[in-house]
Design a protein around this motif. Structure first.
Motif, PDB file in Angstrom:
ATOM      1  N   ALA A   1       0.833  -1.199   0.000  1.00 61.50           N
ATOM      2  CA  ALA A   1       0.000   0.000   0.000  1.00 61.50           C
ATOM      3  C   ALA A   1       0.873   1.257   0.000  1.00 61.50           C
ATOM      4  O   ALA A   1       0.530   2.268  -0.635  1.00 61.50           O
ATOM      5  CB  ALA A   1      -0.927  -0.002   1.208  1.00 61.50           C
ATOM      6  N   LYS A   2       1.992   1.201   0.694  1.00 57.63           N
ATOM      7  CA  LYS A   2       2.904   2.353   0.738  1.00 57.63           C
ATOM      8  C   LYS A   2       3.536   2.593  -0.624  1.00 57.63           C
ATOM      9  O   LYS A   2       3.670   3.752  -1.057  1.00 57.63           O
ATOM     10  CB  LYS A   2       3.989   2.125   1.792  1.00 57.63           C
ATOM     11  CG  LYS A   2       4.858   3.361   2.043  1.00 57.63           C
ATOM     12  CD  LYS A   2       4.041   4.510   2.609  1.00 57.63           C
ATOM     13  CE  LYS A   2       4.870   5.768   2.827  1.00 57.63           C
ATOM     14  NZ  LYS A   2       4.068   6.862   3.397  1.00 57.63           N
ATOM     15  N   VAL A   3       3.922   1.531  -1.304  1.00 58.89           N
ATOM     16  CA  VAL A   3       4.459   1.684  -2.660  1.00 58.89           C
ATOM     17  C   VAL A   3       3.410   2.348  -3.546  1.00 58.89           C
ATOM     18  O   VAL A   3       3.710   3.263  -4.322  1.00 58.89           O
ATOM     19  CB  VAL A   3       4.876   0.326  -3.250  1.00 58.89           C
ATOM     20  CG1 VAL A   3       5.264   0.472  -4.732  1.00 58.89           C
ATOM     21  CG2 VAL A   3       6.048  -0.268  -2.461  1.00 58.89           C
ATOM     22  N   MET A   4       2.154   1.888  -3.411  1.00 63.16           N
ATOM     23  CA  MET A   4       1.076   2.460  -4.196  1.00 63.16           C
ATOM     24  C   MET A   4       0.894   3.941  -3.860  1.00 63.16           C
ATOM     25  O   MET A   4       0.674   4.774  -4.746  1.00 63.16           O
ATOM     26  CB  MET A   4      -0.220   1.686  -3.905  1.00 63.16           C
ATOM     27  CG  MET A   4      -1.349   1.980  -4.862  1.00 63.16           C
ATOM     28  SD  MET A   4      -1.038   1.487  -6.579  1.00 63.16           S
ATOM     29  CE  MET A   4      -0.877  -0.291  -6.421  1.00 63.16           C
ATOM     30  N   GLU A   5       0.987   4.286  -2.596  1.00 65.36           N
ATOM     31  CA  GLU A   5       0.873   5.684  -2.180  1.00 65.36           C
ATOM     32  C   GLU A   5       1.983   6.528  -2.788  1.00 65.36           C
ATOM     33  O   GLU A   5       1.755   7.648  -3.267  1.00 65.36           O
ATOM     34  CB  GLU A   5       0.928   5.772  -0.656  1.00 65.36           C
ATOM     35  CG  GLU A   5       0.888   7.178  -0.103  1.00 65.36           C
ATOM     36  CD  GLU A   5       1.135   7.225   1.401  1.00 65.36           C
ATOM     37  OE1 GLU A   5       1.745   8.202   1.862  1.00 65.36           O
ATOM     38  OE2 GLU A   5       0.734   6.280   2.105  1.00 65.36           O
ATOM     39  N   LEU A   6       3.208   5.995  -2.769  1.00 66.66           N
ATOM     40  CA  LEU A   6       4.350   6.731  -3.300  1.00 66.66           C
ATOM     41  C   LEU A   6       4.269   6.900  -4.813  1.00 66.66           C
ATOM     42  O   LEU A   6       4.915   7.786  -5.371  1.00 66.66           O
ATOM     43  CB  LEU A   6       5.653   6.019  -2.925  1.00 66.66           C
ATOM     44  CG  LEU A   6       5.958   5.950  -1.426  1.00 66.66           C
ATOM     45  CD1 LEU A   6       7.225   5.148  -1.185  1.00 66.66           C
ATOM     46  CD2 LEU A   6       6.091   7.350  -0.846  1.00 66.66           C
ATOM     47  N   ALA A   7       3.477   6.049  -5.470  1.00 67.79           N
ATOM     48  CA  ALA A   7       3.317   6.178  -6.919  1.00 67.79           C
ATOM     49  C   ALA A   7       2.645   7.503  -7.270  1.00 67.79           C
ATOM     50  O   ALA A   7       2.882   8.077  -8.331  1.00 67.79           O
ATOM     51  CB  ALA A   7       2.498   5.012  -7.466  1.00 67.79           C
ATOM     52  N   GLY A   8       1.766   7.981  -6.370  1.00 67.16           N
ATOM     53  CA  GLY A   8       1.147   9.283  -6.572  1.00 67.16           C
ATOM     54  C   GLY A   8       0.066   9.326  -7.627  1.00 67.16           C
ATOM     55  O   GLY A   8      -0.267  10.402  -8.134  1.00 67.16           O
ATOM     56  N   ASN A   9      -0.522   8.165  -7.955  1.00 70.73           N
ATOM     57  CA  ASN A   9      -1.590   8.108  -8.947  1.00 70.73           C
ATOM     58  C   ASN A   9      -2.875   7.686  -8.239  1.00 70.73           C
ATOM     59  O   ASN A   9      -3.015   6.526  -7.839  1.00 70.73           O
ATOM     60  CB  ASN A   9      -1.228   7.123 -10.062  1.00 70.73           C
ATOM     61  CG  ASN A   9      -2.236   7.113 -11.202  1.00 70.73           C
ATOM     62  OD1 ASN A   9      -3.433   7.008 -10.984  1.00 70.73           O
ATOM     63  ND2 ASN A   9      -1.732   7.220 -12.424  1.00 70.73           N
ATOM     64  N   THR A  10      -3.802   8.611  -8.092  1.00 68.84           N
ATOM     65  CA  THR A  10      -5.019   8.359  -7.327  1.00 68.84           C
ATOM     66  C   THR A  10      -5.878   7.264  -7.947  1.00 68.84           C
ATOM     67  O   THR A  10      -6.404   6.394  -7.243  1.00 68.84           O
ATOM     68  CB  THR A  10      -5.862   9.643  -7.208  1.00 68.84           C
ATOM     69  OG1 THR A  10      -5.062  10.657  -6.599  1.00 68.84           O
ATOM     70  CG2 THR A  10      -7.094   9.404  -6.353  1.00 68.84           C
ATOM     71  N   VAL A  11      -6.023   7.269  -9.258  1.00 67.97           N
ATOM     72  CA  VAL A  11      -6.851   6.259  -9.932  1.00 67.97           C
ATOM     73  C   VAL A  11      -6.235   4.873  -9.752  1.00 67.97           C
ATOM     74  O   VAL A  11      -6.938   3.892  -9.463  1.00 67.97           O
ATOM     75  CB  VAL A  11      -7.013   6.586 -11.428  1.00 67.97           C
ATOM     76  CG1 VAL A  11      -7.765   5.466 -12.138  1.00 67.97           C
ATOM     77  CG2 VAL A  11      -7.748   7.917 -11.603  1.00 67.97           C
ATOM     78  N   LEU A  12      -4.931   4.786  -9.899  1.00 60.22           N
ATOM     79  CA  LEU A  12      -4.247   3.511  -9.709  1.00 60.22           C
ATOM     80  C   LEU A  12      -4.440   3.012  -8.279  1.00 60.22           C
ATOM     81  O   LEU A  12      -4.693   1.822  -8.048  1.00 60.22           O
ATOM     82  CB  LEU A  12      -2.752   3.668 -10.018  1.00 60.22           C
ATOM     83  CG  LEU A  12      -1.901   2.394 -10.035  1.00 60.22           C
ATOM     84  CD1 LEU A  12      -2.345   1.468 -11.164  1.00 60.22           C
ATOM     85  CD2 LEU A  12      -0.424   2.744 -10.197  1.00 60.22           C
ATOM     86  N   ALA A  13      -4.350   3.914  -7.317  1.00 60.51           N
ATOM     87  CA  ALA A  13      -4.527   3.542  -5.915  1.00 60.51           C
ATOM     88  C   ALA A  13      -5.948   3.055  -5.649  1.00 60.51           C
ATOM     89  O   ALA A  13      -6.159   2.106  -4.881  1.00 60.51           O
ATOM     90  CB  ALA A  13      -4.200   4.738  -5.019  1.00 60.51           C
ATOM     91  N   GLU A  14      -6.930   3.701  -6.282  1.00 57.46           N
ATOM     92  CA  GLU A  14      -8.319   3.272  -6.104  1.00 57.46           C
ATOM     93  C   GLU A  14      -8.533   1.875  -6.663  1.00 57.46           C
ATOM     94  O   GLU A  14      -9.214   1.041  -6.054  1.00 57.46           O
ATOM     95  CB  GLU A  14      -9.264   4.265  -6.786  1.00 57.46           C
ATOM     96  CG  GLU A  14      -9.362   5.613  -6.078  1.00 57.46           C
ATOM     97  CD  GLU A  14     -10.224   6.602  -6.820  1.00 57.46           C
ATOM     98  OE1 GLU A  14     -10.660   6.270  -7.954  1.00 57.46           O
ATOM     99  OE2 GLU A  14     -10.470   7.701  -6.284  1.00 57.46           O
TER     100      GLU A  14
END
Length: 225
Positions: A148-161
């Motif tokens: 989840a932290k890697v996803m957060e660091l990616a900085g892409n809201t749609v990808l995180a959703e």
């Protein structure tokens, strides 16, 4: 051990406030994703209601919602059972996870700063400690937090959703292989951190793709209960 097969202390306390049916839903979903309620297990409304300290109505409503979402199977004249995922279902989910997380790793390598890398390193240390202590439950939780932290660091809201939509199912499939993956999983996490820290987008992508593929193969090769 409770009569429905739940370990003592496994039943989560219901958070307040909020609609009771939603809190019962969240509690049952947590029990399923952590495999305290195991695939194929019969779910008796009255017993679950007793464990959660509620009436049968919100349990019935929660089971219907879980059935709609594919976590529970409602069988005529038999009752409710925790869904038993097929190998094809697992393969499809974990393949999608690979696509999402490989892109997240690439973006994290492009965008992560020093605090983000430090957060990943801290999670990695905690995960290594959990593995050393053979604390599988903690290892599963920390693995989810790391990704989840890697996803957060990616900085892409749609990808995180999108990743958030599959997160609980990923935990569900990861739990049976957490011990099998063990230390090797966190070695791969260390390699990923180094690639992100070095801003090597291609390497980070490859490491994450290989990492998630190892989990997919481990699931298919896991010992059956």
């Amino acid at each position: 051990m409770l009569s429905t097969g739940l370990p003592q202390g496994a039943v989560p306390k219901l958070e307040r406030p909020g609609p009771l049916r939603d809190r019962v839903y969240e509690a049952l979903l947590e029990l399923i994703t952590t495999r305290s309620l195991r695939p194929g297990q019969h779910l008796v409304e009255s017993e679950l209601a007793g464990h959660l300290g509620v009436s049968r109505q919100p349990v019935r409503e929660a089971l219907q919602r879980l059935n709609t979402e594919g976590w529970v199977d409602l069988r005529p004249a038999q009752g409710a059972f925790v869904h038993e995922p097929t190998e094809e279902e697992a393969d499809q989910l974990l393949t999608v996870r690979t696509l999402l997380e490989a892109e997240a790793a690439r973006l994290a390598a492009a965008n992560a700063g020093t605090p983000g890398v430090a957060a990943l390193e801290e999670l990695c240390v905690e995960g290594e400690r959990a593995v050393a202590a053979d604390d599988v439950e903690a290892a599963v939780i920390l693995n989810a937090r790391f990704h989840a932290k890697v996803m957060e660091l990616a900085g892409n809201t749609v990808l995180a959703e999108l990743a958030g939509q599959v997160d609980r199912r990923v935990r569900w499939y990861y739990a049976p292989v957490a011990r099998q993956r063990g230390r090797q999983s966190w070695i791969e996490h260390r390699e990923l951190i180094a690639a992100i820290k070095g801003r090597d987008e291609q390497l980070a992508t490859r490491i994450m793709r290989d990492h998630t593929e190892h989990t997919r193969k481990s699931y298919h090769e896991r010992p059956r209960d």
